[in-house]
Design an enzyme around this catalytic site. Structure first.
Site, PDB file in Angstrom:
ATOM      1  N   ASP A  34     -17.467  17.792   4.516  1.00  0.00           N
ATOM      2  CA  ASP A  34     -17.283  17.034   5.270  1.00  0.00           C
ATOM      3  C   ASP A  34     -16.392  18.378   7.045  1.00  0.00           C
ATOM      4  O   ASP A  34     -15.506  17.686   7.405  1.00  0.00           O
ATOM      5  CB  ASP A  34     -16.905  15.661   5.971  1.00  0.00           C
ATOM      6  CG  ASP A  34     -17.613  14.577   4.733  1.00  0.00           C
ATOM      7  OD1 ASP A  34     -18.846  14.919   5.115  1.00  0.00           O
ATOM      8  OD2 ASP A  34     -17.438  13.277   4.670  1.00  0.00           O
ATOM      9  N   GLU A 199     -26.702   9.147   8.942  1.00  0.00           N
ATOM     10  CA  GLU A 199     -25.128   8.412   9.061  1.00  0.00           C
ATOM     11  C   GLU A 199     -24.218  10.563   9.919  1.00  0.00           C
ATOM     12  O   GLU A 199     -25.610  11.425  10.284  1.00  0.00           O
ATOM     13  CB  GLU A 199     -24.191   8.747   7.718  1.00  0.00           C
ATOM     14  CG  GLU A 199     -24.843  10.038   6.674  1.00  0.00           C
ATOM     15  CD  GLU A 199     -24.017   9.477   5.044  1.00  0.00           C
ATOM     16  OE1 GLU A 199     -23.048   7.747   5.352  1.00  0.00           O
ATOM     17  OE2 GLU A 199     -23.789   9.839   4.137  1.00  0.00           O
TER      18      GLU A 199
END
Length: 320
Positions: A34, A199
């Site tokens: 991420d 997401e």
């Protein structure tokens, strides 16, 4: 990101070439999850934030590295009183009025007991981060969304926070300030199919359009439970002439009705790219950055690598 439960599959990705460019070079500390990326204005140094170690961060003289680990943004965890406040996920980093803000998620996998928090620093140097706690974007089982994976966007000075994971998918809310939400959120993307595997919203403007990038599919745990072919992470986009929507894909399908044009998916030795952002490099121009696993190395979450590709917007859609 939210980790769903999917049936295990022994089928692996067949090496099919889709014409995507290979990830750009990376040296030094390249095992991350991420990523969030920014340049420091004072000296042009690159800073990269990632999940783990209560938001790990590193610096480098260029996008290629060598990346040198700095430490943790919040070594004592978050002041938000929720489970997961000593874990912290999915950082997003933005510069607003000379201050660097890192947004982070407090939650546990699969839970809607979640919040988007924020820390700030004027320099991004070690031990200079102040935790401001929750932005006011929080969720529980009474909400239709999950308050994680925040991304701040400044639209001519008006601040917007895009966020969400599975459940009701992606939402957006106006912000009073970089640390405080202003009003109720509204839906900007939803996939009605299956487990609603959407997401990691990221908003980026190029020319007259605002592009909503997001990750779709299963993000994690490939070494223990492989998803069916095509159900692994991939990066999609929709666009709009307004930062607040309505976003549509290249076929004109609304992002709120399952739309999304694929920007990058598994190819060659690259598997499950996602957790992305877009960064304007002073030399290269727009760059898509993300994490992925190299099938020649392994599928473990701890083996994920920092990837990036230059984006070509000449067709009106992001191509890497």
């Amino acid at each position: 990101m939210y980790l769903p439960t999917l049936a295990a599959s022994t089928s692996l990705l067949v090496g099919v070439a889709y014409g995507y460019g290979a990830p750009g070079a990376c040296s030094g500390a390249c095992n991350i999850h991420d990523p969030g990326l920014i340049l420091r204005e004072s000296d042009g140094a690159y800073f990269r934030f990632s999940t783990g170690n209560r938001i790990s961060y590193a610096s480098a003289p260029s996008l290629e590295g060598p990346w040198t680990a700095i430490g943790s943004v919040l070594p004592d965890g978050s002041s938000i009183d929720l489970p997961g406040n000593t874990d912290l996920w999915a950082p997003d980093v933005q510069l607003v009025d000379g201050v660097y803000y890192v947004y982070y998620s407090v939650s546990t996998f699969g839970s809607q007991s979640s919040a988007i928090g924020v820390a700030s620093s004027e320099t991004m140097d070690p031990d200079t981060w102040t935790d401001h706690g929750s932005t006011g974007i929080q969720s529980d089982e009474s909400k239709v969304y999950n308050a994680i994976d925040g991304n701040l966007f400044s639209d001519g000075g008006s601040l917007l926070m895009s966020f969400g994971s599975f459940f009701g998918n992606l939402y957006q809310a106006p912000m009073d300030s970089p640390t405080s939400v202003a009003a109720e959120s509204y839906n900007i993307a939803y996939d009605p199919a299956g487990e609603h595997a959407v997401e990691a919203a990221f908003l980026y403007q190029n020319g007259d359009f605002y592009y909503l990038f997001f990750s779709a599919g299963k993000c994690c745990g490939y070494d223990s439970s492989m998803p069916a072919a095509g159900e692994e992470y991939k990066i999609k986009a929709c666009r709009s002439s307004s930062a607040t929507g309505e976003f549509v894909d290249a076929d004109g399908v609304a992002c709120t009705e399952g739309g999304g044009t694929i920007v990058l998916e598994s190819h060659d030795n690259v598997y499950g790219p996602g957790g992305q952002g877009v960064f304007t490099d002073p030399t290269l121009g727009p760059v898509l950055y993300y994490h992925y696993v190299d099938t020649n190395i392994g599928y473990g979450d701890g083996q994920k690598l920092f990837g990036w590709n230059v984006i070509d917007f000449s067709s009106g859609w992001p191509v890497v």
